[in-house]
Motif scaffolding. Sequence first.
Motif, PDB file in Angstrom:
ATOM      1  N   ARG A 128     -10.940  20.830  15.306  1.00 53.80           N
ATOM      2  CA  ARG A 128     -11.886  20.640  14.199  1.00 53.80           C
ATOM      3  C   ARG A 128     -11.272  21.027  12.847  1.00 53.80           C
ATOM      4  NH1 ARG A 128     -17.432  19.955  13.597  1.00 53.80           N
ATOM      5  NH2 ARG A 128     -17.249  18.622  15.419  1.00 53.80           N
ATOM      6  N   ALA A 129     -10.474  22.120  12.816  1.00 54.06           N
ATOM      7  CA  ALA A 129      -9.904  22.555  11.527  1.00 54.06           C
ATOM      8  C   ALA A 129      -8.942  21.488  10.988  1.00 54.06           C
ATOM      9  CB  ALA A 129      -9.173  23.884  11.700  1.00 54.06           C
ATOM     10  N   ASP A 130      -8.180  20.862  11.884  1.00 51.95           N
ATOM     11  CA  ASP A 130      -7.242  19.822  11.444  1.00 51.95           C
ATOM     12  C   ASP A 130      -8.000  18.576  10.989  1.00 51.95           C
ATOM     13  OD1 ASP A 130      -5.360  21.639  12.241  1.00 51.95           O
ATOM     14  OD2 ASP A 130      -4.151  20.198  13.386  1.00 51.95           O
ATOM     15  N   VAL A 131      -9.051  18.229  11.715  1.00 45.14           N
ATOM     16  CA  VAL A 131      -9.866  17.067  11.302  1.00 45.14           C
ATOM     17  C   VAL A 131     -10.445  17.335   9.913  1.00 45.14           C
ATOM     18  CG1 VAL A 131     -11.903  15.654  11.834  1.00 45.14           C
ATOM     19  CG2 VAL A 131     -10.410  16.421  13.688  1.00 45.14           C
ATOM     20  N   SER A 132     -10.890  18.577   9.676  1.00 42.02           N
ATOM     21  CA  SER A 132     -11.475  18.921   8.368  1.00 42.02           C
ATOM     22  C   SER A 132     -10.473  18.714   7.244  1.00 42.02           C
ATOM     23  CB  SER A 132     -11.924  20.381   8.336  1.00 42.02           C
ATOM     24  OG  SER A 132     -12.966  20.550   9.230  1.00 42.02           O
ATOM     25  N   ARG A 133      -9.192  19.032   7.514  1.00 43.73           N
ATOM     26  CA  ARG A 133      -8.173  18.832   6.464  1.00 43.73           C
ATOM     27  C   ARG A 133      -8.068  17.352   6.103  1.00 43.73           C
ATOM     28  NH1 ARG A 133      -2.955  19.721   7.720  1.00 43.73           N
ATOM     29  NH2 ARG A 133      -3.250  20.175   9.919  1.00 43.73           N
ATOM     30  N   ILE A 134      -8.130  16.498   7.113  1.00 39.83           N
ATOM     31  CA  ILE A 134      -8.017  15.056   6.832  1.00 39.83           C
ATOM     32  C   ILE A 134      -9.298  14.556   6.163  1.00 39.83           C
ATOM     33  CG2 ILE A 134      -7.414  12.788   7.790  1.00 39.83           C
ATOM     34  CD1 ILE A 134      -5.278  15.039   8.145  1.00 39.83           C
ATOM     35  N   GLU A 135     -10.444  15.106   6.588  1.00 35.52           N
ATOM     36  CA  GLU A 135     -11.710  14.737   5.925  1.00 35.52           C
ATOM     37  C   GLU A 135     -11.631  15.073   4.433  1.00 35.52           C
ATOM     38  OE1 GLU A 135     -15.530  15.575   8.206  1.00 35.52           O
ATOM     39  OE2 GLU A 135     -14.110  16.846   9.256  1.00 35.52           O
ATOM     40  N   SER A 136     -11.077  16.242   4.103  1.00 35.78           N
ATOM     41  CA  SER A 136     -10.971  16.640   2.687  1.00 35.78           C
ATOM     42  C   SER A 136     -10.109  15.660   1.906  1.00 35.78           C
ATOM     43  CB  SER A 136     -10.334  18.030   2.545  1.00 35.78           C
ATOM     44  OG  SER A 136     -11.119  18.955   3.181  1.00 35.78           O
TER      45      SER A 136
ATOM     46  N   TYR B 182       0.840  -1.210   0.000  1.00 38.81           N
ATOM     47  CA  TYR B 182       0.000   0.000   0.000  1.00 38.81           C
ATOM     48  C   TYR B 182       0.871   1.253   0.000  1.00 38.81           C
ATOM     49  CZ  TYR B 182      -4.087  -2.831   1.119  1.00 38.81           C
ATOM     50  OH  TYR B 182      -5.094  -3.755   1.077  1.00 38.81           O
ATOM     51  N   ASP B 183       0.445   2.262  -0.741  1.00 42.99           N
ATOM     52  CA  ASP B 183       0.935   3.614  -0.507  1.00 42.99           C
ATOM     53  C   ASP B 183       0.278   4.101   0.782  1.00 42.99           C
ATOM     54  OD1 ASP B 183       2.420   3.626  -2.857  1.00 42.99           O
ATOM     55  OD2 ASP B 183       0.784   4.471  -4.046  1.00 42.99           O
ATOM     56  N   LEU B 184       0.901   5.106   1.403  1.00 48.36           N
ATOM     57  CA  LEU B 184       0.417   5.505   2.728  1.00 48.36           C
ATOM     58  C   LEU B 184       0.232   7.016   2.841  1.00 48.36           C
ATOM     59  CD1 LEU B 184       2.798   3.433   5.067  1.00 48.36           C
ATOM     60  CD2 LEU B 184       0.456   2.844   4.415  1.00 48.36           C
ATOM     61  N   ILE B 185      -0.754   7.379   3.630  1.00 50.79           N
ATOM     62  CA  ILE B 185      -0.863   8.758   4.133  1.00 50.79           C
ATOM     63  C   ILE B 185      -0.860   8.627   5.653  1.00 50.79           C
ATOM     64  CG2 ILE B 185      -2.252  10.861   4.231  1.00 50.79           C
ATOM     65  CD1 ILE B 185      -3.487   9.988   1.524  1.00 50.79           C
ATOM     66  N   LEU B 186       0.161   9.220   6.260  1.00 50.04           N
ATOM     67  CA  LEU B 186       0.367   9.054   7.702  1.00 50.04           C
ATOM     68  C   LEU B 186      -0.005  10.347   8.422  1.00 50.04           C
ATOM     69  CD1 LEU B 186       3.860   7.277   7.580  1.00 50.04           C
ATOM     70  CD2 LEU B 186       1.570   6.247   7.526  1.00 50.04           C
ATOM     71  N   VAL B 187      -0.834  10.212   9.439  1.00 51.25           N
ATOM     72  CA  VAL B 187      -1.356  11.388  10.147  1.00 51.25           C
ATOM     73  C   VAL B 187      -1.027  11.293  11.640  1.00 51.25           C
ATOM     74  CG1 VAL B 187      -3.471  12.663  10.745  1.00 51.25           C
ATOM     75  CG2 VAL B 187      -3.297  11.520   8.519  1.00 51.25           C
ATOM     76  N   ALA B 188      -0.542  12.378  12.202  1.00 51.19           N
ATOM     77  CA  ALA B 188      -0.347  12.525  13.657  1.00 51.19           C
ATOM     78  C   ALA B 188       0.115  13.962  13.880  1.00 51.19           C
ATOM     79  CB  ALA B 188       0.675  11.529  14.197  1.00 51.19           C
ATOM     80  N   ARG B 189       0.378  14.339  15.136  1.00 55.10           N
ATOM     81  CA  ARG B 189       0.827  15.710  15.384  1.00 55.10           C
ATOM     82  C   ARG B 189       2.326  15.872  15.132  1.00 55.10           C
ATOM     83  NH1 ARG B 189      -1.367  15.867  21.372  1.00 55.10           N
ATOM     84  NH2 ARG B 189      -0.309  13.870  21.148  1.00 55.10           N
TER      85      ARG B 189
END
Length: 267
Positions: free
Chosen positions: A68-76, A31-38
């Motif tokens: 919420r703004a950061d969650v929205s970026r990942i939702e997009s 798999y290609d990956l998109i990794l999310v964390a702070r």
Amino acid sequence: MTKSAKGTALVTGASSGIGAIYADRLARRGYDLILVARNRERLDGLAKRLSTETGRSIEIVAADLTKRADVSRIESILRSNANINVLVNNAGVGATAPLLASDVDKMSDMIALNVDALMRLTYAAVPGLVARGGGAIINIASVVGVQPELLNGVYGGSKAFVLALTHSLQHELKDKNIRVQAVLPGATATEFWGIAGTPVEHLPGEIVMKAEDMVDAALAGFDQGEIFTVPSLPEAADWQAYEAARQKLMPNLSRSAPAARYGVKAA
Ligand SMILES: NC(=O)C1=CN([C@@H]2O[C@H](COP(=O)(O)OP(=O)(O)OC[C@H]3O[C@@H](n4cnc5c(N)ncnc54)[C@H](OP(=O)(O)O)[C@@H]3O)[C@@H](O)[C@H]2O)C=CC1
Ligand SMILES: CC(=O)[C@H](N)C(=O)O
């Protein structure tokens, strides 16, 4: 770098512990990956290592999923990237302190991450998976979802939410070629414990699993078609009996009259 024929997995909480191992294992599965964390530095280090070792395309996105703004970026990203076919909802925090010793604002932050962000990312991912004809959602729950007496009750409640949501998603998506799995780790040797308030070294060694073993067992459960995977549970039949007991309740959970033992004469 060519896009993987396997697709792209988005893994939250990939900068350490269980999420970092999922990233490793999924990259090795192609798999290609998109990794999310702070923690951008950690994500960057992991992405560099995995792309060198596996040749996969690895993107990182630094985000605080209590915001919420950061969650929205990942939702997009989940709505717009048509290559994404796997979402691993792993980011989470816990607490070991009981109610009387807990800060209620920290409990709200925990719910924002463990419940609200997980729910929003799932809502963002599923329509695309359905439209593209398949995919997988892997939710990292916990054994505290069925044993909330063990650690902090809000943490247990947040993981019970993940189990209930997984039941419902499985019910709604089973005919749409979307795999849904909830993983219920017991104590796992990660930074979770120090952050939650009890160093992992304080736990008896015989109840603590290595994160690598936990993830490898969870992925084996996924490959075997499990919806609920408890990596430490010796007998799968014990979970099946638990589920059968839940199913047995169902015909009687909604009736016009109270049960006879309450002595209420139906009006
Ligand atoms: N370890 C255990 O015993 C068990 C863990 N679990 C669950 O496993 C999951 C992973 O935990 P584990 O690997 O053990 O612990 P870690 O603390 O090692 O990992 C937690 C991950 O979540 C990320 N994270 C934490 N807060 C946020 C935030 N606000 N926004 C975005 N990302 C965040 C962290 O990255 P960063 O700090 O960079 O943001 C890190 O990548 C959690 O959901 C946990 O509840 C379940 C059962 C047992
Ligand atoms: C059950 C555990 O011990 C675990 N730390 C968890 O997060 O649920």
